[in-house]
Design a protein around this motif. Structure first.
Motif, PDB file in Angstrom:
ATOM      1  N   MET A  37      38.779  38.753  42.247  1.00 40.72           N
ATOM      2  CA  MET A  37      38.485  37.949  41.058  1.00 40.72           C
ATOM      3  C   MET A  37      37.413  36.907  41.372  1.00 40.72           C
ATOM      4  SD  MET A  37      42.301  37.338  39.462  1.00 40.72           S
ATOM      5  CE  MET A  37      41.743  36.269  38.135  1.00 40.72           C
ATOM      6  N   ALA A  40      34.033  38.522  41.544  1.00 43.62           N
ATOM      7  CA  ALA A  40      33.560  38.935  40.223  1.00 43.62           C
ATOM      8  C   ALA A  40      33.288  37.749  39.302  1.00 43.62           C
ATOM      9  CB  ALA A  40      34.588  39.866  39.584  1.00 43.62           C
ATOM     10  N   GLU A  42      35.611  35.804  38.062  1.00 48.63           N
ATOM     11  CA  GLU A  42      36.693  35.739  37.084  1.00 48.63           C
ATOM     12  C   GLU A  42      37.798  34.768  37.472  1.00 48.63           C
ATOM     13  OE1 GLU A  42      37.990  39.757  37.009  1.00 48.63           O
ATOM     14  OE2 GLU A  42      36.174  40.488  36.020  1.00 48.63           O
ATOM     15  N   ASP A  48      45.249  30.728  38.840  1.00 51.45           N
ATOM     16  CA  ASP A  48      44.633  31.708  39.739  1.00 51.45           C
ATOM     17  C   ASP A  48      44.030  31.030  40.963  1.00 51.45           C
ATOM     18  OD1 ASP A  48      45.298  33.897  38.133  1.00 51.45           O
ATOM     19  OD2 ASP A  48      43.476  33.685  36.934  1.00 51.45           O
TER      20      ASP A  48
END
Length: 78
Positions: A37, A40, A42, A48
């Motif tokens: 993530m 990317a 994200e 997170d």
């Protein structure tokens, strides 16, 4: 300065990295999912980011301990 890292047992750090650092194991390790993530772009939600820190710190400590052991063995004796 890094005496606290020297006092941590290598076996304990390895066990923590393999358990907390990889949990949950299926379908893929959580830290791996969070690193993908991050790569990317994200990784934006606070939960997170916290997850990445929670599952990544054991690996960082293990790498720091291993690096410290290597450096101490390579240092010339005085």
């Amino acid at each position: 300065m890094l005496a606290w890292l020297d006092r941590l047992p290598l076996g304990l750090l390895l066990m923590i990295a393999l358990t907390l650092g990889l949990a949950p194991f299926a379908p893929e390790p959580h830290v791996w999912e969070k690193l993908k993530m991050l790569a990317a772009g994200e990784l934006v939600r606070p939960i997170d980011i916290f997850d990445l820190l929670l599952h990544g710190v054991p690996w960082l400590l293990l790498l720091a301990k291993l690096g410290r052991l290597v450096l101490l063995r390579l240092r010339p004796l005085r």
